[in-house]
Design a protein around this motif. Structure first.
Motif, short mmCIF file in Angstrom:
data_model
loop_
_atom_site.label_atom_id
_atom_site.label_comp_id
_atom_site.label_asym_id
_atom_site.label_seq_id
_atom_site.Cartn_x
_atom_site.Cartn_y
_atom_site.Cartn_z
N GLU A 173 0.83 -1.20 0.00
CA GLU A 173 0.00 0.00 0.00
C GLU A 173 0.87 1.26 0.00
N ILE A 174 1.99 1.22 0.72
CA ILE A 174 2.90 2.37 0.74
C ILE A 174 3.49 2.60 -0.66
N HIS A 175 3.92 1.51 -1.31
CA HIS A 175 4.45 1.64 -2.67
C HIS A 175 3.38 2.16 -3.63
N ARG A 176 2.15 1.66 -3.47
CA ARG A 176 1.06 2.11 -4.34
C ARG A 176 0.79 3.59 -4.15
N ALA A 177 0.75 4.03 -2.91
CA ALA A 177 0.50 5.45 -2.62
C ALA A 177 1.61 6.33 -3.20
N ASN A 178 2.85 5.88 -3.05
CA ASN A 178 3.98 6.65 -3.56
C ASN A 178 3.95 6.76 -5.08
N LEU A 179 3.66 5.65 -5.77
CA LEU A 179 3.66 5.70 -7.23
C LEU A 179 2.47 6.52 -7.74
N MET A 180 1.34 6.49 -7.03
CA MET A 180 0.20 7.31 -7.42
C MET A 180 0.58 8.79 -7.36
N THR A 181 1.32 9.17 -6.32
CA THR A 181 1.75 10.56 -6.18
C THR A 181 2.73 10.94 -7.28
N LYS A 182 3.71 10.10 -7.53
CA LYS A 182 4.73 10.40 -8.55
C LYS A 182 4.13 10.47 -9.95
N LEU A 183 3.10 9.67 -10.21
CA LEU A 183 2.48 9.64 -11.53
C LEU A 183 1.31 10.61 -11.64
N GLN A 184 1.06 11.34 -10.56
CA GLN A 184 -0.04 12.31 -10.53
C GLN A 184 -1.36 11.64 -10.91
N ALA A 185 -1.56 10.46 -10.36
CA ALA A 185 -2.76 9.67 -10.64
C ALA A 185 -3.70 9.73 -9.44
N SER A 186 -4.97 9.90 -9.71
CA SER A 186 -5.96 9.98 -8.63
C SER A 186 -6.83 8.73 -8.55
N SER A 187 -6.68 7.83 -9.52
CA SER A 187 -7.51 6.63 -9.55
C SER A 187 -6.78 5.50 -10.26
N PHE A 188 -7.32 4.29 -10.10
CA PHE A 188 -6.76 3.14 -10.80
C PHE A 188 -6.88 3.33 -12.31
N SER A 189 -7.96 3.97 -12.74
CA SER A 189 -8.15 4.23 -14.17
C SER A 189 -7.00 5.06 -14.73
N ASP A 190 -6.54 6.05 -13.94
CA ASP A 190 -5.40 6.87 -14.38
C ASP A 190 -4.16 6.00 -14.58
N LEU A 191 -3.94 5.05 -13.65
CA LEU A 191 -2.77 4.18 -13.76
C LEU A 191 -2.81 3.35 -15.03
N VAL A 192 -3.98 2.79 -15.34
CA VAL A 192 -4.09 1.96 -16.54
C VAL A 192 -3.87 2.79 -17.79
N ARG A 193 -4.41 4.01 -17.82
CA ARG A 193 -4.21 4.86 -18.99
C ARG A 193 -2.73 5.21 -19.17
N ILE A 194 -2.03 5.43 -18.05
CA ILE A 194 -0.59 5.70 -18.13
C ILE A 194 0.14 4.48 -18.69
N ALA A 195 -0.24 3.30 -18.22
CA ALA A 195 0.39 2.07 -18.70
C ALA A 195 0.15 1.89 -20.20
N LEU A 196 -1.07 2.12 -20.64
CA LEU A 196 -1.38 1.96 -22.06
C LEU A 196 -0.62 2.96 -22.91
N LEU A 197 -0.52 4.21 -22.42
CA LEU A 197 0.19 5.23 -23.17
C LEU A 197 1.69 4.91 -23.25
N SER A 198 2.23 4.34 -22.19
CA SER A 198 3.66 4.01 -22.18
C SER A 198 3.97 2.90 -23.18
N LEU A 199 2.97 2.07 -23.48
CA LEU A 199 3.17 0.96 -24.41
C LEU A 199 2.80 1.31 -25.85
N ALA A 200 2.19 2.49 -26.02
CA ALA A 200 1.73 2.88 -27.36
C ALA A 200 2.91 3.04 -28.30
N LYS A 201 2.73 2.58 -29.54
CA LYS A 201 3.78 2.70 -30.55
C LYS A 201 3.77 4.12 -31.10
N PRO A 202 4.94 4.69 -31.35
CA PRO A 202 4.99 6.04 -31.93
C PRO A 202 4.42 6.02 -33.34
#
Length: 206
Positions: A173-202
């Protein structure tokens, strides 16, 4: 509050009526439908808006409805609501293009905030710029935080991930809270969108 029409799709009459009441008393224009098929029958003549759909419905699920909406060429925001707290379903919905995935029971502010964010005009940021920004934020994660991020957005439950990483639930939970802060994410949906964008092909160069 907005000129956008909110389309509510849910086979549960009580749940649908409650959501319609919440939205109308918040000054949204609302249309409601008892099934995905009923909505698809009128979508071509409907004004652009935001769709809120229940996940579990007979004949066609909320995720299948979302896929149909996208297949028809509509890029409207779609919020999927569910009583099933399933990480895999959340990832599946967001990968299919859902704007947000909200678990029941939700509070009014959570739902209204999601709708307001969904209908807001997007800021004109290029895909390359967003991908670069995401890469910069992900680089700030520690090795352990990145493992937690990859596990959660890959569909693992918190309990399974904690076991795999040999972490206590508190440490996870501490790691999750820290990564949420660093990624400026307020929800799990934000995390998934970040993951999808990171995998997107240029985009391909001309």
């Amino acid at each position: 509050m907005s000129d956008s029409t909110i389309y509510v799709i849910d086979d549960d009459d009580a749940a649908r009526d409650g959501l319609v009441f919440l939205l109308t008393t918040s000054n949204f224009a609302v249309r409601d439908y008892h099934s995905a098929r009923a909505f698809l029958d009128v979508i071509h003549g409907a004004a652009k808006g935001c769709v809120i759909t229940d996940l579990s419905m007979p004949e066609m699920s909320g995720i299948d409805l979302l896929r149909q909406i996208r297949a028809l060429g509509f890029d409207w925001p779609v919020i999927v609501v569910t009583g099933q707290g399933d990480v895999t379903l959340a990832v599946e919905a967001l990968r299919a293009g859902a704007t947000e995935f909200i678990e029941k029971p939700y509070d009014a502010d959570t739902l209204l905030s999601a709708v307001a964010a969904a209908i807001k005009e997007p800021i004109g940021t290029t895909a390359d710029a967003r991908k670069t920004r995401v890469g910069q934020m992900l680089a700030m994660l520690s090795v352990e935080e990145r493992r937690v991020f990859d596990g959660l957005t890959g569909g693992q439950s918190a309990a399974s991930l904690a076991q795999d990483l040999r972490l206590s639930s508190q440490a996870l939970e501490i790691h999750r809270a820290n990564l949420m802060t660093k990624l400026q994410a307020s929800s799990f949906s934000d995390l998934v969108r970040i993951a999808l964008l990171s995998l997107a092909k240029p985009p391909a160069e001309n």
